[in-house]
Design a protein around this motif. Structure first.
Motif, PDB file in Angstrom:
ATOM      1  N   GLU A 115       0.967  -1.110  -0.027  1.00  0.00           N
ATOM      2  CA  GLU A 115       0.054   0.035   0.045  1.00  0.00           C
ATOM      3  C   GLU A 115       1.103   1.256   0.071  1.00  0.00           C
ATOM      4  OE1 GLU A 115      -3.751  -0.738   2.689  1.00  0.00           O
ATOM      5  OE2 GLU A 115      -2.102  -1.846   3.435  1.00  0.00           O
ATOM      6  N   GLY A 116       2.070   1.063   0.461  1.00  0.00           N
ATOM      7  CA  GLY A 116       3.065   2.250   0.311  1.00  0.00           C
ATOM      8  C   GLY A 116       3.629   2.339  -0.945  1.00  0.00           C
ATOM      9  N   ASN A 117       4.743   3.441  -1.165  1.00  0.00           N
ATOM     10  CA  ASN A 117       5.540   3.452  -2.250  1.00  0.00           C
ATOM     11  C   ASN A 117       6.829   3.932  -1.852  1.00  0.00           C
ATOM     12  OD1 ASN A 117       6.802   3.811  -4.678  1.00  0.00           O
ATOM     13  ND2 ASN A 117       5.205   5.453  -5.218  1.00  0.00           N
ATOM     14  N   TYR A 118       7.834   3.023  -1.954  1.00  0.00           N
ATOM     15  CA  TYR A 118       9.138   3.322  -1.332  1.00  0.00           C
ATOM     16  C   TYR A 118       9.764   4.117  -2.231  1.00  0.00           C
ATOM     17  CZ  TYR A 118      14.165   2.911  -1.516  1.00  0.00           C
ATOM     18  OH  TYR A 118      15.515   3.004  -2.033  1.00  0.00           O
ATOM     19  N   PHE A 119       9.496   4.090  -3.616  1.00  0.00           N
ATOM     20  CA  PHE A 119      10.221   4.683  -4.696  1.00  0.00           C
ATOM     21  C   PHE A 119      10.067   6.275  -4.661  1.00  0.00           C
ATOM     22  CE2 PHE A 119       9.926   0.453  -6.730  1.00  0.00           C
ATOM     23  CZ  PHE A 119      11.173   0.223  -6.824  1.00  0.00           C
ATOM     24  N   ASP A 120       8.959   6.893  -3.865  1.00  0.00           N
ATOM     25  CA  ASP A 120       8.937   8.030  -3.458  1.00  0.00           C
ATOM     26  C   ASP A 120      10.108   8.814  -2.890  1.00  0.00           C
ATOM     27  OD1 ASP A 120       6.221   8.316  -4.484  1.00  0.00           O
ATOM     28  OD2 ASP A 120       5.210   8.418  -2.544  1.00  0.00           O
ATOM     29  N   THR A 121      10.795   7.785  -2.098  1.00  0.00           N
ATOM     30  CA  THR A 121      12.079   8.686  -1.599  1.00  0.00           C
ATOM     31  C   THR A 121      12.998   8.961  -2.646  1.00  0.00           C
ATOM     32  OG1 THR A 121      13.137   6.245  -1.530  1.00  0.00           O
ATOM     33  CG2 THR A 121      11.990   6.780   0.468  1.00  0.00           C
ATOM     34  N   PHE A 122      13.016   8.313  -3.788  1.00  0.00           N
ATOM     35  CA  PHE A 122      13.781   9.017  -4.900  1.00  0.00           C
ATOM     36  C   PHE A 122      13.749  10.456  -5.518  1.00  0.00           C
ATOM     37  CE2 PHE A 122      14.874   4.607  -7.190  1.00  0.00           C
ATOM     38  CZ  PHE A 122      15.210   4.030  -5.921  1.00  0.00           C
ATOM     39  N   GLN A 123      12.604  11.153  -4.805  1.00  0.00           N
ATOM     40  CA  GLN A 123      12.363  12.447  -5.077  1.00  0.00           C
ATOM     41  C   GLN A 123      13.150  13.193  -4.092  1.00  0.00           C
ATOM     42  OE1 GLN A 123       8.206  13.129  -4.853  1.00  0.00           O
ATOM     43  NE2 GLN A 123       7.530  11.330  -5.857  1.00  0.00           N
TER      44      GLN A 123
END
Length: 332
Positions: free
Chosen positions: A187-195
């Motif tokens: 349900e989350g999105n680890y790849f948001d950290t790439f921002q």
């Protein structure tokens, strides 16, 4: 069920492990190996299911995490040492060979074990992570430096800020766990950290998590992880990342080695590792080293914490894998 806690000195560490209440003889032994940031407790919903299926279940706190001691030296987390931990546990339990189940770093540990000590392994069951996918000509930490050259990447944060990362995570452990567990879930999105810029604190790069309880985790369960890492600190767990280049060198002689140990794989459709860190065809990496790959299953709407997010589905798959192993013991 009652979880029996034991402690033993093995291979230079004081190891903690948990087992079910079945006798150690007469049942198929299954050893559950966790990753980071986990402990044996990551498997607390799987232990009863496997025990009820006629398995003797043992779940160690892996070196550096939980109640197992955490050496500060990075080279204390190399392939050979971790294999000796698992062999030492078998010897202590007087178990000739076992089924090994692993998630995350635990998956790599059991694959390494099966390639080096196949006589001690009945079968391997990998969750989420297939065989180590790294470029044979480039050390993995160099790869990750390039991957995160222009944005945040947690592996670089862990490895380039030795001491600082350990301290930062410990000081904000209550924030870290809900944020990282949610980011790694389906349900989350680890790849948001790439921002975020690469110098960002990991916790600041993670999205806020919704209030607990979630559909798959409650406050009491999450607190077990928080309390465990508050006691142990993070250095041991982070040293599994910091030793990646050393492990890469130790794995090179086994790049073209094939193991006849039966293998099973259980992944999930929203797993961050399968999506972003294992190439275009991750299952082929596993099959290359384990040609006797007997089953591959994927859990829908789940992420990296699949055994917590979709416990019933994972338990059913593990029990089916174990049933297949038992039925084919004479052929394996």
């Amino acid at each position: 069920m009652i979880f029996n806690h034991s402690y033993v000195d093995i291979n230079g560490v004081h190891m903690h492990f948990v087992e079910d209440d079945l006798p150690r003889k007469g049942f198929l032994p299954v050893i559950l190996c966790h990753g980071f940031p986990h402990t044996w407790f990551s498997w607390h919903r799987q232990i009863p299911a496997l025990s009820n299926a006629g398995c003797k279940v043992i779940a160690p706190d892996m070196r550096g995490m939980g109640e197992t001691s955490a050496p500060n030296a990075i080279d204390a987390y190399d392939v050979n040492t971790i294999c000796k931990d698992l062999i030492g546990l078998l010897d202590h339990l007087e178990i000739e060979k076992a089924v090994f189940v692993g998630l995350d770093f635990g998956a790599f540990a059991i694959y390494d074990l099966a390639l080096r000590f196949p006589e001690r392994v009945v079968a391997v069951i990998g969750l989420e992570n297939p065989a180590a996918p790294h470029n044979p000509s480039k050390p993995p930490l160099e790869e990750y430096q390039e991957m995160g050259a222009d944005h945040f990447l947690h592996i670089n944060y862990f490895c380039e800020t030795i001491g600082r990362a350990d301290k930062d995570l410990l000081e904000r452990v209550d924030e870290f766990f809900p944020k990282v567990f949610w980011a790694l879930s389906g349900e989350g999105n680890y790849f948001d950290t790439f921002q975020f810029p690469k110098e960002t604190h990991y916790i600041d790069a993670l999205n806020d998590a919704p209030s607990l309880p979630w559909s798959w985790l409650d406050e009491t369960e999450l607190q077990v992880f928080i309390d465990s890492y508050r006691r142990s600190g993070f250095t041991g767990g982070l040293n599994w990342y910091r030793s990646m280049d050393l492990k890469w060198k130790q794995r090179k002689p086994f790049e073209n080695t094939k193991s006849n140990v039966p293998a099973y794989f259980l992944g999930s459709e929203n797993d961050v590792d399968l999506k972003g860190f294992h190439g275009e065809d991750p299952i082929s990496l596993l099959r290359k080293q384990f040609p006797n790959l007997r089953a591959v299953e994927m859990v829908s709407k789940a992420g990296h914490l699949v055994q917590l997010e979709k416990s019933a589905e994972v338990n059913a798959s593990l029990v089916n894998f174990v049933r297949d192993i038992k039925e084919n013991l004479g052929k394996i």
